[in-house]
Write a protein that holds these residues in place. Sequence first.
Motif, PDB file in Angstrom:
ATOM      1  N   CYS A  41      91.479  21.010 166.350  1.00 44.25           N
ATOM      2  CA  CYS A  41      90.843  19.849 166.155  1.00 44.25           C
ATOM      3  C   CYS A  41      91.695  19.152 165.569  1.00 44.25           C
ATOM      4  O   CYS A  41      92.892  19.355 165.498  1.00 44.25           O
ATOM      5  N   ILE A  42      90.561  17.862 165.988  1.00 47.27           N
ATOM      6  CA  ILE A  42      91.428  16.236 165.915  1.00 47.27           C
ATOM      7  C   ILE A  42      91.445  15.696 164.656  1.00 47.27           C
ATOM      8  O   ILE A  42      91.179  14.693 164.309  1.00 47.27           O
ATOM      9  N   ARG A  43      90.826  16.478 163.363  1.00 46.30           N
ATOM     10  CA  ARG A  43      91.154  15.628 161.859  1.00 46.30           C
ATOM     11  C   ARG A  43      89.742  14.693 162.059  1.00 46.30           C
ATOM     12  O   ARG A  43      90.239  13.636 161.842  1.00 46.30           O
ATOM     13  N   CYS A  44      88.253  14.608 162.930  1.00 42.21           N
ATOM     14  CA  CYS A  44      88.385  14.036 162.672  1.00 42.21           C
ATOM     15  C   CYS A  44      86.602  13.297 161.251  1.00 42.21           C
ATOM     16  O   CYS A  44      86.592  12.413 160.779  1.00 42.21           O
ATOM     17  N   SER A  45      86.191  14.303 161.162  1.00 40.84           N
ATOM     18  CA  SER A  45      85.493  14.702 160.112  1.00 40.84           C
ATOM     19  C   SER A  45      84.250  14.789 160.419  1.00 40.84           C
ATOM     20  O   SER A  45      83.572  14.570 159.228  1.00 40.84           O
ATOM     21  N   ALA A  46      84.137  14.601 161.768  1.00 46.90           N
ATOM     22  CA  ALA A  46      82.239  14.931 162.124  1.00 46.90           C
ATOM     23  C   ALA A  46      81.675  16.280 161.156  1.00 46.90           C
ATOM     24  O   ALA A  46      80.287  16.040 160.678  1.00 46.90           O
ATOM     25  N   CYS A  47      82.210  17.643 160.910  1.00 49.52           N
ATOM     26  CA  CYS A  47      81.782  18.230 161.083  1.00 49.52           C
ATOM     27  C   CYS A  47      81.240  18.727 159.352  1.00 49.52           C
ATOM     28  O   CYS A  47      80.296  19.738 159.395  1.00 49.52           O
ATOM     29  N   MET A  48      83.072  17.802 158.685  1.00 48.31           N
ATOM     30  CA  MET A  48      82.215  17.376 157.444  1.00 48.31           C
ATOM     31  C   MET A  48      80.879  16.469 156.932  1.00 48.31           C
ATOM     32  O   MET A  48      80.131  17.167 156.100  1.00 48.31           O
ATOM     33  N   ASN A  49      80.384  15.749 157.923  1.00 44.62           N
ATOM     34  CA  ASN A  49      79.535  14.741 157.565  1.00 44.62           C
ATOM     35  C   ASN A  49      77.896  15.204 157.874  1.00 44.62           C
ATOM     36  O   ASN A  49      77.247  14.877 157.319  1.00 44.62           O
ATOM     37  N   VAL A  50      77.734  16.306 158.729  1.00 42.30           N
ATOM     38  CA  VAL A  50      77.110  17.336 159.183  1.00 42.30           C
ATOM     39  C   VAL A  50      76.404  18.374 158.178  1.00 42.30           C
ATOM     40  O   VAL A  50      75.767  18.844 158.568  1.00 42.30           O
ATOM     41  N   CYS A  51      77.222  18.375 157.492  1.00 44.94           N
ATOM     42  CA  CYS A  51      77.665  20.074 156.820  1.00 44.94           C
ATOM     43  C   CYS A  51      76.933  19.922 155.607  1.00 44.94           C
ATOM     44  O   CYS A  51      77.195  19.790 154.926  1.00 44.94           O
ATOM     45  N   PRO A  52      75.431  21.242 155.634  1.00 48.17           N
ATOM     46  CA  PRO A  52      74.888  20.754 154.864  1.00 48.17           C
ATOM     47  C   PRO A  52      75.232  21.177 153.282  1.00 48.17           C
ATOM     48  O   PRO A  52      75.004  21.119 151.714  1.00 48.17           O
ATOM     49  N   VAL A  53      76.478  21.755 153.428  1.00 48.85           N
ATOM     50  CA  VAL A  53      77.253  22.923 152.516  1.00 48.85           C
ATOM     51  C   VAL A  53      78.029  22.041 151.761  1.00 48.85           C
ATOM     52  O   VAL A  53      78.353  21.374 151.107  1.00 48.85           O
ATOM     53  N   TYR A  54      78.960  21.116 152.687  1.00 49.21           N
ATOM     54  CA  TYR A  54      79.677  20.141 152.354  1.00 49.21           C
ATOM     55  C   TYR A  54      79.275  18.800 151.707  1.00 49.21           C
ATOM     56  O   TYR A  54      79.574  18.814 150.797  1.00 49.21           O
ATOM     57  N   GLU A  55      78.172  18.673 151.962  1.00 49.07           N
ATOM     58  CA  GLU A  55      77.349  17.380 151.220  1.00 49.07           C
ATOM     59  C   GLU A  55      77.191  17.699 149.793  1.00 49.07           C
ATOM     60  O   GLU A  55      77.518  16.602 149.279  1.00 49.07           O
ATOM     61  N   ARG A  56      77.396  18.829 148.879  1.00 49.53           N
ATOM     62  CA  ARG A  56      76.563  19.309 148.077  1.00 49.53           C
ATOM     63  C   ARG A  56      77.571  19.995 147.405  1.00 49.53           C
ATOM     64  O   ARG A  56      78.188  19.093 145.954  1.00 49.53           O
ATOM     65  N   THR A  57      78.848  20.316 147.991  1.00 51.07           N
ATOM     66  CA  THR A  57      79.993  20.423 146.751  1.00 51.07           C
ATOM     67  C   THR A  57      81.083  19.608 146.919  1.00 51.07           C
ATOM     68  O   THR A  57      82.372  19.515 146.006  1.00 51.07           O
ATOM     69  N   GLY A  58      80.998  19.086 148.280  1.00 52.71           N
ATOM     70  CA  GLY A  58      82.907  18.388 148.317  1.00 52.71           C
ATOM     71  C   GLY A  58      84.080  18.701 148.731  1.00 52.71           C
ATOM     72  O   GLY A  58      83.317  20.190 148.106  1.00 52.71           O
ATOM     73  N   GLY A  59      84.763  17.692 148.729  1.00 51.15           N
ATOM     74  CA  GLY A  59      86.092  18.777 149.521  1.00 51.15           C
ATOM     75  C   GLY A  59      87.306  18.999 148.719  1.00 51.15           C
ATOM     76  O   GLY A  59      87.826  20.436 148.538  1.00 51.15           O
ATOM     77  N   HIS A  60      86.798  19.181 147.071  1.00 46.51           N
ATOM     78  CA  HIS A  60      87.826  19.913 145.769  1.00 46.51           C
ATOM     79  C   HIS A  60      87.353  21.311 145.848  1.00 46.51           C
ATOM     80  O   HIS A  60      88.136  21.957 145.774  1.00 46.51           O
ATOM     81  N   ALA A  61      85.930  21.711 146.194  1.00 44.81           N
ATOM     82  CA  ALA A  61      85.855  22.977 146.653  1.00 44.81           C
ATOM     83  C   ALA A  61      86.468  24.239 146.379  1.00 44.81           C
ATOM     84  O   ALA A  61      86.527  25.157 147.204  1.00 44.81           O
ATOM     85  N   TYR A  62      86.950  23.300 148.160  1.00 44.14           N
ATOM     86  CA  TYR A  62      87.515  23.874 149.456  1.00 44.14           C
ATOM     87  C   TYR A  62      89.139  24.201 149.249  1.00 44.14           C
ATOM     88  O   TYR A  62      89.790  25.360 149.628  1.00 44.14           O
ATOM     89  N   GLY A  63      89.233  24.050 147.779  1.00 40.95           N
ATOM     90  CA  GLY A  63      91.135  24.116 147.340  1.00 40.95           C
ATOM     91  C   GLY A  63      91.483  23.406 148.208  1.00 40.95           C
ATOM     92  O   GLY A  63      92.969  22.564 147.833  1.00 40.95           O
ATOM     93  N   SER A  64      91.392  24.070 149.887  1.00 41.97           N
ATOM     94  CA  SER A  64      93.285  23.625 150.596  1.00 41.97           C
ATOM     95  C   SER A  64      92.823  21.979 151.115  1.00 41.97           C
ATOM     96  O   SER A  64      91.487  21.257 151.056  1.00 41.97           O
ATOM     97  N   THR A  65      93.808  21.671 151.445  1.00 40.02           N
ATOM     98  CA  THR A  65      93.855  20.001 152.270  1.00 40.02           C
ATOM     99  C   THR A  65      93.301  19.894 153.107  1.00 40.02           C
ATOM    100  O   THR A  65      92.302  19.235 153.229  1.00 40.02           O
ATOM    101  N   TYR A  66      92.223  21.417 153.178  1.00 39.85           N
ATOM    102  CA  TYR A  66      90.654  21.226 154.819  1.00 39.85           C
ATOM    103  C   TYR A  66      89.934  21.364 154.421  1.00 39.85           C
ATOM    104  O   TYR A  66      89.578  22.734 154.360  1.00 39.85           O
ATOM    105  N   PRO A  67      89.099  20.657 153.733  1.00 41.52           N
ATOM    106  CA  PRO A  67      87.878  20.933 153.540  1.00 41.52           C
ATOM    107  C   PRO A  67      86.753  20.933 154.564  1.00 41.52           C
ATOM    108  O   PRO A  67      86.908  21.040 156.119  1.00 41.52           O
ATOM    109  N   GLY A  68      85.425  21.499 154.331  1.00 38.91           N
ATOM    110  CA  GLY A  68      84.565  21.521 155.037  1.00 38.91           C
ATOM    111  C   GLY A  68      84.440  22.667 155.890  1.00 38.91           C
ATOM    112  O   GLY A  68      85.068  23.528 155.734  1.00 38.91           O
TER     113      GLY A  68
END
Lengths: 212, 515
Positions: free
Chosen positions: B327-354
């Motif tokens: 992973c090069i931490r680009c965040s592209a996977c977050m921006n296309v994720c239907p789950v992340y889009e709704r819950t946001g990054g905080h729901a994942y707890g860790s520094t690395y969301p999505g």
Amino acid sequence: MSAREDILTRIRTALQDSPEAPQIPREYRAASGMGTDELIELLVDRLVDYKAQVAVVQESDVPARIASLLEGAKTYVVPEGLDAGWLAGMGDDGTGSSRRRTDSPAEPLSVAGLDGIDAVVTGSAVAVAETGTIILDGSANQGRRAISLVPDHHICVVKAADIAGILPEALRRIDGTRPITMISGPSATSDIELERVEGVHGPRRLDVIIAR
Amino acid sequence: MTTFLGMPALPAYGSGNLFAGETFPAAAHRELGNAQLRANLGHATHTIRDKRQAVVSELPDWEQLRDAGSAIKESVMATLPELLEEFEKNFTARGGVIHWARDAREANDIVAELVRETGETEVVKVKSMATQEIGLNEYLEEQGIQAFETDLAELIVQLDHDKPSHILVPAIHKNRTEIRDIFLREMPDADPALTDDPPVLAMAAREHLRRKFLTAKVAVSGANFAIADSGTLAVVESEGNGRMCLTLPETLITVMGIEKLLPTWQDLEVFMQLLPRSSTGERMNPYTSLWTGVMEGDGPQNVHLVLLDNGRSAALADGMGRSALHCIRCSACMNVCPVYERTGGHAYGSTYPGPIGAILSPLLTGIQAEENSSLPYASSLCGACYDACPVKINIPDILVHLRSVDVDSKRGTKKLPSQMDVGMKAASWALSSGKRLGLVEKGLPLGRLAAGPDRKITRLPGIAGGWTQSRDIPAPPAQSFRDWWAKEHRDAGSPGQPDPGHSHEPSRDDKEAQQ
Ligand code: SF4
């Protein structure tokens, strides 16, 4: 065991299944094959897109262009090794040279000193047309990194011969161990509601002069 | 090459901000109640997604670049010890100093000690996921050292004592008025007449940080890439705060995960094409800085690099999961994720969301750590992340793999088989032959009874209850499809049709189900 040995041992243990390092398929473009005019046109297009000011001039007109861009600057800084003729339009008498500060390895300006300077004039090592990127590598006509960072207005001269079509061509022309800055437009942020704001901490104004 | 290393050691897992403190469903449930977050996030992910698509489709060789990027990273993992040694040799030869940190604690100690040696009590910081992962700012504060975040979004989050919600635009959950209020409240030098216009706010941040940049003696950064054959480090950024931190102070301390290496200078041409387009959706980010140890007369003369393991070697040991380290931490996977889009990054707890966080966090910490075992389930397995990933990490496959690791790890700890185990066993029995399935289908009318007159089942018992928590199930039909088919075709008397319910020859599906 030192942390170094410990970590290297952990990694070697993790790789006990001896995964193979694959051949790297480099099927992507290695060069663009564009001619000078095309390169200039594309670079201009990309720089304008980044909200940089661009002028394409004959090499002989570079001094006049620099002089006119510096009209509003009370002071400006140049690296000691800047191409000799480029400041010809500033005059050696009168205001041109009294406004000038020269940064050299022997006599570097202080950070506070740089902060009081309005503009900086540098050359460049190589540019990438496709991405609108100008690369500085700290050579004599660009000086150390701080001088092209602290003043709020950066005037950068790009010679037509130094324009590469795509990134792989450009990176082949420079030595990776030099202090390198790649610049693609003025600084910008989109951190507030994704609205793009140009000019945050780097120079808020970028003027590029492309010399044919 | 294989080296005999004696007894295989237990994997050394990571510590720091890598844990979900509560299960993903619980956290997601709460975050879903935040309408502001959801609206901002939806807007942000869609905008960046569209920009990315535009600049990606512009390149005729995007797929070839992805192939190269993926193979380069695979070879990095396969030769990691040699590459680390090569990098160390080259960086050190030019005056840089390398430190190795097994975990978050050790990395924090090293940085704090290096800062103490300078006699300073303040440092400026460039946004870095690695230092967030190890909780460096908090640790330094305990040691009496103040760390100032200089990236605009990080500054907003830090001033508000909040946590980032997106790795690229960490303050995306806040709107402009909230940001103005934070500035007025937390910046002693803010103009009381400050408006909420983004350019005005950005200029307020510039004023606030400028004196810090010009006087800072120590900077702490992360790094996007480390090039082994030249000993070079790279930071990719937009605002110029990175250049300020990397150029003006006397001491520079960089913290970087051991997986960030690239073998050769040439490889940079691949990653500097992949990263900006995947990340901000730009052809190139405004500024990239590269440095190789100490450059005499230019920039910091006291240059350190902390190489961080913190669970990366454990992730590497998982043959199936190790590609998460590409992973090069680009965040592209977050921006296309239907789950992340709704819950946001905080729901994942860790520094690395999505999507990447859902695999990386449990790989770094071990699946059994805190609630991280719930993360691999935070996905519909739609595969959008895999398609978007510039280095082609097969996130869906790794998610499924980690789910099975999770199930296996739980099986070992429980004496009684779980409901899931019993259910799966029952399904395996029923689905293994047409006859058995036919028997089970005879029970369908019972389901209709349970549904009642409104024809809806609103609560299922046991673990199946999770499904009906937020949805109803329609009543099952009175007759199964297979039953209907058999009857229809018998009545119509069409002889050529197979009778799936009463076949004596095991069909291909039957065979597969028994494997
Ligand atoms: S997993 Fe792939 S898409 Fe996601 S952040 Fe990492 S590199 Fe980008």
